[in-house]
Write a protein that holds these residues in place. Structure first.
Motif, short mmCIF file in Angstrom:
data_model
loop_
_atom_site.label_atom_id
_atom_site.label_comp_id
_atom_site.label_asym_id
_atom_site.label_seq_id
_atom_site.Cartn_x
_atom_site.Cartn_y
_atom_site.Cartn_z
N THR A 9 20.09 -31.59 15.27
CA THR A 9 20.16 -32.66 14.28
C THR A 9 18.80 -33.30 14.01
OG1 THR A 9 20.71 -34.30 15.98
CG2 THR A 9 22.55 -33.18 14.88
N ARG A 14 16.87 -28.92 12.45
CA ARG A 14 17.53 -28.58 11.19
C ARG A 14 16.83 -27.40 10.50
NH1 ARG A 14 21.27 -32.27 9.12
NH2 ARG A 14 21.62 -34.03 10.52
N ALA A 29 25.89 -25.52 17.46
CA ALA A 29 25.07 -26.68 17.81
C ALA A 29 25.88 -27.61 18.71
CB ALA A 29 24.63 -27.43 16.55
N VAL A 31 26.27 -31.25 19.78
CA VAL A 31 25.89 -32.56 19.23
C VAL A 31 26.65 -33.67 19.93
CG1 VAL A 31 25.31 -31.62 16.95
CG2 VAL A 31 27.64 -32.40 17.40
N GLU A 35 29.15 -37.04 13.46
CA GLU A 35 28.48 -37.84 12.43
C GLU A 35 26.97 -37.56 12.38
OE1 GLU A 35 30.55 -39.10 14.72
OE2 GLU A 35 32.30 -39.39 13.42
N ARG A 36 26.40 -37.20 13.52
CA ARG A 36 24.96 -36.93 13.58
C ARG A 36 24.63 -35.58 12.94
NH1 ARG A 36 21.97 -40.00 17.07
NH2 ARG A 36 20.48 -38.30 17.31
N ALA A 37 25.65 -34.77 12.69
CA ALA A 37 25.42 -33.40 12.20
C ALA A 37 25.65 -33.27 10.70
CB ALA A 37 26.32 -32.43 12.96
N LEU A 40 24.62 -30.15 8.30
CA LEU A 40 24.53 -28.87 9.00
C LEU A 40 25.73 -27.99 8.61
CD1 LEU A 40 23.41 -29.89 12.61
CD2 LEU A 40 22.02 -28.90 10.78
N LEU A 45 30.16 -26.61 15.46
CA LEU A 45 29.79 -27.79 16.22
C LEU A 45 30.61 -27.93 17.49
CD1 LEU A 45 29.51 -30.44 13.35
CD2 LEU A 45 27.66 -29.09 14.37
N THR A 47 31.03 -30.80 20.44
CA THR A 47 30.66 -32.18 20.78
C THR A 47 30.47 -32.31 22.29
OG1 THR A 47 31.94 -33.00 18.89
CG2 THR A 47 31.34 -34.60 20.59
#
Length: 209
Positions: A9, A14, A29, A31, A35-37, A40, A45, A47
């Motif tokens: 992120t 990125r 990824a 993360v 919300e931070r991604a 992308l 994702l 978490t």
């Protein structure tokens, strides 16, 4: 190829994701929160915290390589441990998953690249603003070097957001080198190359424009 990107992120992360996807790679990824991604797209994702070995094992499922673009904020006074703690957990998780290739971004000023950033960087920026960060980068590099992984430690010069040139200077002998800059796009190209290249395997290339 399926690849895990840590620090996806961030600005450099990125660019790495975009470069990997442009080559047809499948990107996962890890993360802290979805919300931070934002932005992308097309990324799987997971978490979790990069310091959590169990979360890393989950994120590594099916991955053939890892790019660590983890960063931390400037911390002139407070001790920094994120990079080394996360790297220790990552190495353990990669051993569990059987993933061998690790491309880890540290920075100019780590290891034997210290003292090659130019007068302002070497005498002011690194000692006054980045000392705690680079103490942790040193620990991070030591962990990677001591591992049995197929690793590359990439040390970019000062990062910028300019368009990439594709002309990347790669150095391990820093005699006569005193500072430089490089675009995040060019860093992304180089580190994604290292997922399959063997030229810099178990080496610490410094890269600059």
């Amino acid at each position: 190829m399926k690849v895990l990107v840590l620090g996806a992120t961030g600005g450099t992360g990125r660019e790495i994701v975009r470069e990997a996807q442009a080559r047809g790679y499948s990107v996962t990824a890890l993360v802290r929160s979805p919300e931070r991604a934002l932005g992308l797209s097309g990324v799987h994702l997971v978490t979790g915290d990069a310091r959590d070995e169990a979360a890393l094992v989950k994120a590594l499922e099916g991955c053939e390589g890892v790019i660590s673009a983890l960063g931390t904020s400037v911390s002139p006074f407070k001790e920094v441990t994120l990079l080394s703690t996360a790297t220790k957990a990552l190495i353990a998780a990669m051993q569990v998953s059987g993933t061998k290739r690790l491309v880890c971004i540290t920075g100019m000023g780590a290891g034997d690249s210290r003292g090659h950033g130019g007068f302002l960087y070497d005498r002011v920026i690194q000692p006054l603003l980045l000392a705690k960060v680079y103490e942790d980068k040193e620990r991070q590099e030591e962990l990677v070097r001591a591992s049995a992984l197929d690793w590359v430690l990439v040390r970019p010069t000062v990062l910028n957001n300019k368009a990439g040139t594709g002309q990347i200077r790669v150095l391990t002998n820093l005699s006569g080198f005193h500072g430089g800059t490089i675009s995040r796009k060019d860093v992304a190209r180089f580190v994604v190359d290292q997922l399959v290249e063997r030229t810099w395997l178990r080496k610490t290339p410094l890269i600059s424009s």
